[in-house]
Design an enzyme around this catalytic site. Structure first.
Site, PDB file in Angstrom:
ATOM      1  N   HIS A   1     -26.940 -11.635  -3.733  1.00 12.51           N
ATOM      2  CA  HIS A   1     -25.967 -12.606  -4.224  1.00 12.51           C
ATOM      3  C   HIS A   1     -26.700 -13.946  -4.364  1.00 12.51           C
ATOM      4  CE1 HIS A   1     -22.460 -15.311  -3.854  1.00 12.51           C
ATOM      5  NE2 HIS A   1     -21.694 -14.270  -4.085  1.00 12.51           N
TER       6      HIS A   1
ATOM      7  N   ASP B   1     -27.743 -10.470   5.455  1.00 14.10           N
ATOM      8  CA  ASP B   1     -26.485 -11.035   4.975  1.00 14.10           C
ATOM      9  C   ASP B   1     -25.438  -9.921   5.041  1.00 14.10           C
ATOM     10  OD1 ASP B   1     -24.307 -11.679   3.401  1.00 14.10           O
ATOM     11  OD2 ASP B   1     -25.453 -12.125   1.599  1.00 14.10           O
TER      12      ASP B   1
ATOM     13  N   GLN C   1     -20.763  -8.451   2.873  1.00 10.88           N
ATOM     14  CA  GLN C   1     -20.061  -7.305   2.287  1.00 10.88           C
ATOM     15  C   GLN C   1     -19.906  -6.156   3.259  1.00 10.88           C
ATOM     16  OE1 GLN C   1     -18.457  -6.946  -0.526  1.00 10.88           O
ATOM     17  NE2 GLN C   1     -18.906  -9.068  -1.040  1.00 10.88           N
TER      18      GLN C   1
ATOM     19  N   LYS D   1     -13.658 -11.919   4.258  1.00 11.70           N
ATOM     20  CA  LYS D   1     -13.869 -10.599   3.657  1.00 11.70           C
ATOM     21  C   LYS D   1     -13.366  -9.501   4.580  1.00 11.70           C
ATOM     22  CE  LYS D   1     -17.471 -11.981   0.667  1.00 11.70           C
ATOM     23  NZ  LYS D   1     -17.193 -12.171  -0.750  1.00 11.70           N
TER      24      LYS D   1
ATOM     25  N   CYS E   1     -22.024 -13.176  -9.267  1.00  8.61           N
ATOM     26  CA  CYS E   1     -22.988 -14.068  -8.613  1.00  8.61           C
ATOM     27  C   CYS E   1     -24.294 -13.349  -8.312  1.00  8.61           C
ATOM     28  CB  CYS E   1     -22.419 -14.672  -7.335  1.00  8.61           C
ATOM     29  SG  CYS E   1     -20.968 -15.656  -7.633  1.00  8.61           S
TER      30      CYS E   1
END
Lengths: 140, 412
Positions: free
Chosen positions: B129, B206, B209, B232, B370
């Protein structure tokens, strides 16, 4: 035809549709009649920023009137551009600058007028008026 | 389409009742929310926690001696403790509250300005991203370090053989997402962490997600930094976490100066507070942090195993059904995936499909997600992305399929 008359014609045309699906189908077919931009003018210079799909608009100034050709890689966007060009192309810079765009609301495409909408209709209108302004200042 | 025979490991209809928004209509149709990778919807328990905080014990934390301040501080710190337990972190001071993943990544990237030197290397992947690309580009620009990009294959999986070749003594940092936001690929982070550590470098994962689908055990992973966003995973927007090993967090300089992060301030010299407060300048999102803890409780009560199992069924069903549409191509076809499907239909712009299905009450994401370098890899302007959560149903997938077919018919 004057801008106001064209807008009324479009409003009239869209008034026959009962639902959004028919409106969109009509827009999609309008997109197919868009006066297409010359491939060589599909450059960054004529690309309108702020759209999720790509939109190119190319202006020309002949005998006191502004003419636009355009294209987009998305077909609904192409329909929207076709509607705009039907209103704004073949008009004097002054008329373009004075034109209001409330017809878009009236024909039930209001959601596309939101400045946060990713299709950039607002950016398109702004760009068309910027070109008109540039030609207008040449005249003065 | 047959949906009746699908067995569900839990009662999705009763779960849906926990989410007030799922009963609303959009454009005259029942909302079908399939943009969960952008943000999840919120259960009533989380909404109630926000209202309860502002209605009953709103106060600034960590300073006041009065009762409200004490109550708010306790609730906020309890949330940190819940997060610690959830992610199996050794010490709660290794959990830094941030405004979200982007903030967390920037905090680390900014800290490494004082660590990296010219010629050092930072490895990112093609799947990232923008928020896990740009901060590292900025870091490299300011330090003279070199940004290297780990390639992927056509299925959207990281080229791990290439990774082993890329890592060298020059490598100082490797940053990869746990799960790709655009494709849903689950990356082999265990292997990445091992290879990176063998080379003596640090790893940031990261997890934005991943955390809605997977419950990562951060001690078992032995990762140096891990980030995620509450919104999220059924929590509120504007809050997230940075996990960092104590040894790393102690090494990094503070990110922002201000209140809360100091021990003593004079005009000559300021000494910084201990972890985690060193990185928590200013009044934080108190209600958000507390509600994040409630979101974790909510998800854990359902159980991540059940969530993953059910979401996998949704993914498989949707994949099969979508592939029956002629000209439809799915991007991200790796073996290890979460419930994200990115697709295009030949000759149709994703924006057009998104516009039509929205008219039918369906929320999907269209565009480059993104992740422009990834779209460039596939040479496409973007995709339509449908991402499923545990509160979605097989019936909603049927509605999506019908809408995509309708869009295709209108647009060709």
């Amino acid at each position: 035809m004057e801008i106001k008359e064209i807008q009324e014609e479009i409003i009239d045309e869209f008034s026959f549709f009962d639902d959004w699906m028919q409106r969109y189908e009509h827009m999609i077919s309008l997109g197919k009649s868009l006066p297409l931009i010359d491939e060589q003018n599909k450059t960054d210079e004529y690309l309108i920023k702020g759209c999720q799909s790509k939109v190119w608009v190319f202006p020309e100034f002949k005998d006191g009137k502004v003419y636009f050709t355009a294209d987009s890689d998305a077909i609904i966007t192409k329909g929207i551009v076709a509607l705009l060009l039907r209103v704004f192309s073949n008009q004097t810079p002054q008329d373009i600058l004075n034109a209001d765009t409330s017809f878009i609301d009236v024909i039930g495409l209001k959601e596309h007028l939101s400045p946060t909408r990713a299709n950039g209709l607002v950016s398109m209108i702004k760009q068309l008026k910027m070109y008109a302004l540039a030609y207008q200042s040449q005249l003065n | 389409m047959m949906t009746e025979n699908k067995s569900t490991p839990f009662d999705v209809e009763s779960i849906r009742k926990d989410f007030p928004i799922l009963s609303r209509k959009v454009n005259g149709y029942p909302l079908v929310y399939l943009d969960n990778a952008a943000t999840s919807q919120k259960p009533l328990a989380v909404i109630d926690a926000l209202v309860d905080y502002y209605s009953n014990y709103n106060a600034n934390i960590h300073r006041g001696v009065h009762t409200l301040s004490q109550e708010a501080t306790d609730a906020y710190e309890q949330a940190r403790e819940k997060i610690r337990v959830h992610f199996n972190v050794r010490q709660s001071k290794e959990i830094i509250f941030t405004s979200g993943t982007t903030h967390a990544i920037n905090l680390v990237a900014s800290g490494f300005r004082s660590i990296l030197q010219k010629g050092d290397e930072v490895i990112v992947s093609t799947l990232e991203h923008h928020s896990n690309i740009v901060p590292w580009q900025m870091l490299c620009e300011s330090t003279g370090a070199v940004l290297k990009v780990l390639p992927i294959n056509q299925e959207g999986e990281l080229e791990m053989n290439e990774f082993s070749r890329m890592v060298s003594p020059k490598t100082k940092l490797v940053v990869v997402n746990h799960i790709s936001n655009a494709l849903g690929t689950i990356n082999p982070i265990e292997e990445i962490i091992k290879i990176t550590h063998n080379a003596g470098a640090a790893v940031l994962i990261d997890g934005a997600q991943a955390c809605a689908h997977i419950k990562p055990d951060l001690q078992a992973l032995d990762v140096d930094f891990y980030t995620c966003s509450a919104h999220k995973m059924c929590g509120p927007t504007g809050v997230g976490i940075l996990f960092g090993k104590e040894e790393w967090l102690s090494k990094l300089p503070p990110y922002q100066g201000g209140g809360e992060m100091i021990k003593e301030v004079t005009y000559e010299k300021t000494t910084y507070a201990d972890l985690p407060h060193k990185f928590e300048a200013g009044t934080p999102n108190i209600a958000g942090g507390i509600a994040y803890g409630v979101a974790l409780d909510y998800l854990n009560k359902i159980g991540f195993d059940k969530i993953a199992q059910y979401e996998n069924q949704l993914l498989q069903y949707a994949t099969e059904q979508l592939l029956e549409i002629e000209g439809l191509r799915i991007f991200g076809t790796g073996k290890n995936k979460t419930s994200v499907i990115s697709f295009n239909i030949q000759g149709i712009h994703p924006y057009d499909i998104g516009t039509i299905v929205d008219k039918l009450g369906i929320a999907v994401r269209t565009g480059h997600h993104c992740a422009q370098p990834l779209m460039d890899f596939y040479n496409i302007p973007g995709t339509v992305r449908a991402s499923f959560a545990f509160y979605n149903t097989f019936h909603e997938i049927d509605v999506l399929i019908k809408a995509v077919k309708k869009a295709k018919q209108m647009l060709t």
